[in-house]
Design a protein around this motif. Structure first.
Motif, PDB file in Angstrom:
ATOM      1  N   MET A   1       0.812  -1.200   0.000  1.00 48.18           N
ATOM      2  CA  MET A   1       0.000   0.000   0.000  1.00 48.18           C
ATOM      3  C   MET A   1       0.856   1.264   0.000  1.00 48.18           C
ATOM      4  O   MET A   1       1.914   1.321   0.608  1.00 48.18           O
TER       5      MET A   1
ATOM      6  N   SER B   1      -2.691   4.678  -3.607  1.00 48.86           N
ATOM      7  CA  SER B   1      -3.527   3.482  -3.758  1.00 48.86           C
ATOM      8  C   SER B   1      -4.579   3.412  -2.658  1.00 48.86           C
ATOM      9  O   SER B   1      -5.731   3.045  -2.903  1.00 48.86           O
ATOM     10  N   VAL B   2      -4.203   3.799  -1.433  1.00 52.03           N
ATOM     11  CA  VAL B   2      -5.158   3.758  -0.323  1.00 52.03           C
ATOM     12  C   VAL B   2      -6.297   4.738  -0.545  1.00 52.03           C
ATOM     13  O   VAL B   2      -7.475   4.390  -0.435  1.00 52.03           O
TER      14      VAL B   2
ATOM     15  N   GLN C   1      -8.670   3.715  -3.401  1.00 49.58           N
ATOM     16  CA  GLN C   1      -9.608   2.651  -3.045  1.00 49.58           C
ATOM     17  C   GLN C   1     -10.658   3.143  -2.058  1.00 49.58           C
ATOM     18  O   GLN C   1     -11.827   2.740  -2.123  1.00 49.58           O
TER      19      GLN C   1
ATOM     20  N   CYS D   1      -9.860   5.955   9.284  1.00 56.46           N
ATOM     21  CA  CYS D   1     -10.010   6.449   7.914  1.00 56.46           C
ATOM     22  C   CYS D   1     -10.159   7.963   7.830  1.00 56.46           C
ATOM     23  O   CYS D   1      -9.463   8.611   7.044  1.00 56.46           O
TER      24      CYS D   1
ATOM     25  N   TRP E   1     -10.370  -5.073   3.480  1.00 55.27           N
ATOM     26  CA  TRP E   1      -9.478  -4.026   2.972  1.00 55.27           C
ATOM     27  C   TRP E   1      -9.648  -2.738   3.740  1.00 55.27           C
ATOM     28  O   TRP E   1      -8.688  -2.015   3.982  1.00 55.27           O
TER      29      TRP E   1
ATOM     30  N   ALA F   1      -6.678  -0.684   5.333  1.00 57.51           N
ATOM     31  CA  ALA F   1      -6.372   0.708   5.003  1.00 57.51           C
ATOM     32  C   ALA F   1      -6.277   1.558   6.257  1.00 57.51           C
ATOM     33  O   ALA F   1      -5.391   2.408   6.392  1.00 57.51           O
TER      34      ALA F   1
ATOM     35  N   PHE G   1      -3.081   0.931   7.867  1.00 52.75           N
ATOM     36  CA  PHE G   1      -2.003   1.612   7.142  1.00 52.75           C
ATOM     37  C   PHE G   1      -1.929   3.074   7.550  1.00 52.75           C
ATOM     38  O   PHE G   1      -0.858   3.610   7.812  1.00 52.75           O
ATOM     39  N   LEU G   2      -3.089   3.727   7.615  1.00 58.81           N
ATOM     40  CA  LEU G   2      -3.123   5.140   7.985  1.00 58.81           C
ATOM     41  C   LEU G   2      -2.625   5.352   9.408  1.00 58.81           C
ATOM     42  O   LEU G   2      -1.883   6.284   9.692  1.00 58.81           O
TER      43      LEU G   2
END
Length: 271
Positions: free
Chosen positions: A2, A6-7, A10, A30, A257, A261, A264-265
Motif C-alpha cells: 500500500m 492506492s489507499v 480505493q 479512515c 481491505w 487501510a 495503514f493510515l
C-alpha cells in the motif's frame, strides 16, 4: 504494497457506494487519515482525497463528524488559498468546505419519486463551470473493463470526477463545460474493447441512447496520470471489489481491505 495514492483511491471507490459512507466516517482510522492526506504534496492524492470527502458528505449525518474532525476545516482552508494548485482541486476543496459549513437544513417530507431526482454526485448548482454527462458503455462487463475505462477517462484533460453503475453499464462523468462529450467517447473507444453512447431524456422524459462520434476528435490528455495498482495477487483491489459488491460494508471482517487501510493510515501517520 500500500501507498498513499492506492489507499485513497480505493477509499474513494468505497465511498462512491452510499452504503459504505457511514462506516468509513465512523472508522477510527479512515477519517483522520483523509485529513492528513489533505496536506499531501502529491496533487493526485489531494484530488482523490477531496473526491472521497465529497462522497462522504453526501450522507447528511456524516457532516457534523467530518466538520469536527481535528484539522479538517483548517486543511480545507489551506487548500483553498494554496498557490500552484489546479482549479479542479481548489474548487472541489471550496465545495467540500461550503457543504461542511452550511447551516443544517431540516429534511423535508417529499414523495419517494421526488427524492430520486436528487442531483448526481459532485453536481452543484453554484458551479456553472462544470457539467454532468451520463454514458452507457458497451463492454463494461467486469472490474477489468471498469479499470480500463477509468484509465481512459483519467487521461482526458477536463474530466473532474466519475462514478460507475456497473449493473446498468453506465458511467456518470463530471467534466468542464467546454469539454466536448465526444472527447469522452473517443478516449473510451481508444481502449478498443469499449464504446460509449450518451444517455439523454427525450421530450416524453424517456431515456434514450445517443451515438457519439468518436472519430477525428482531438483529446487533450493530462500530463500526469496517477499510478494504479498492478495486477498482482497481493493487490487490495480484489478485496475492494468484494467489499463494494456487498450490501453493506459493515459485513466486512476484521481482515477486510477497509480495516487494512485504516491500519495503514494509523501506522504511517502521527499527529
Amino acid at each position: 504494497m500500500m501507498d498513499a495514492l492506492s489507499v485513497v483511491t480505493q477509499l474513494r471507490d468505497l465511498a462512491s457506494e452510499p452504503q459504505n459512507r457511514d462506516v468509513i466516517v465512523q472508522d477510527q482510522g479512515c477519517l483522520p487519515g483523509l485529513v492528513l492526506f489533505l496536506d499531501h504534496q502529491n496533487t493526485d492524492v489531494l484530488f482523490a482525497t477531496l473526491q472521497t470527502l465529497r462522497y462522504l458528505a453526501e450522507l447528511s449525518p456524516n457532516i457534523p463528524t467530518m466538520k469536527n474532525e481535528l484539522g479538517m476545516m483548517v486543511s480545507l482552508e489551506n487548500l483553498i488559498v494554496r498557490q500552484g494548485l489546479s482549479v479542479d482541486i481548489t474548487s472541489l476543496a471550496q465545495e467540500v468546505y461550503d457543504i461542511l459549513t452550511a447551516p443544517a437544513k431540516p429534511i423535508p417530507r417529499t414523495p419517494e419519486r421526488e427524492r430520486r431526482k436528487k442531483p448526481q454526485f459532485f453536481i452543484n448548482s453554484s458551479q456553472k463551470k462544470a457539467k454532468s454527462v451520463t454514458l452507457h458503455i458497451k463492454g463494461l462487463d467486469s472490474t477489468d473493463q471498469r479499470s480500463l475505462c477509468e484509465e481512459a477517462l483519467l487521461k482526458v484533460r477536463g474530466v473532474i470526477s466519475f462514478t460507475f453503475q456497473m449493473t446498468t453499464k453506465r458511467c456518470t462523468v463530471r467534466i468542464r463545460s467546454d469539454l466536448p462529450t465526444e472527447s469522452l467517447a473517443s478516449a473510451i473507444a481508444a481502449t478498443q474493447v469499449l464504446s460509449a453512447q450518451q444517455v439523454v431524456k427525450n421530450e416524453a422524459g424517456e431515456e434514450v441512447l445517443v451515438p457519439l462520434d468518436a472519430s477525428g476528435v482531438d483529446v487533450q490528455k493530462n500530463s500526469a496520470i496517477p499510478d494504479y495498482l498492478p495486477e498482482e495477487e497481493e493487490s487490495p483491489e480484489k478485496e475492494v471489489d468484494r467489499a463494494i459488491s456487498r450490501t453493506t460494508a459493515k459485513e466486512d471482517s476484521s481482515g477486510s481491505w477497509l480495516n487494512a487501510a485504516a491500519g495503514f493510515l494509523t501506522k504511517t501517520f502521527y499527529w
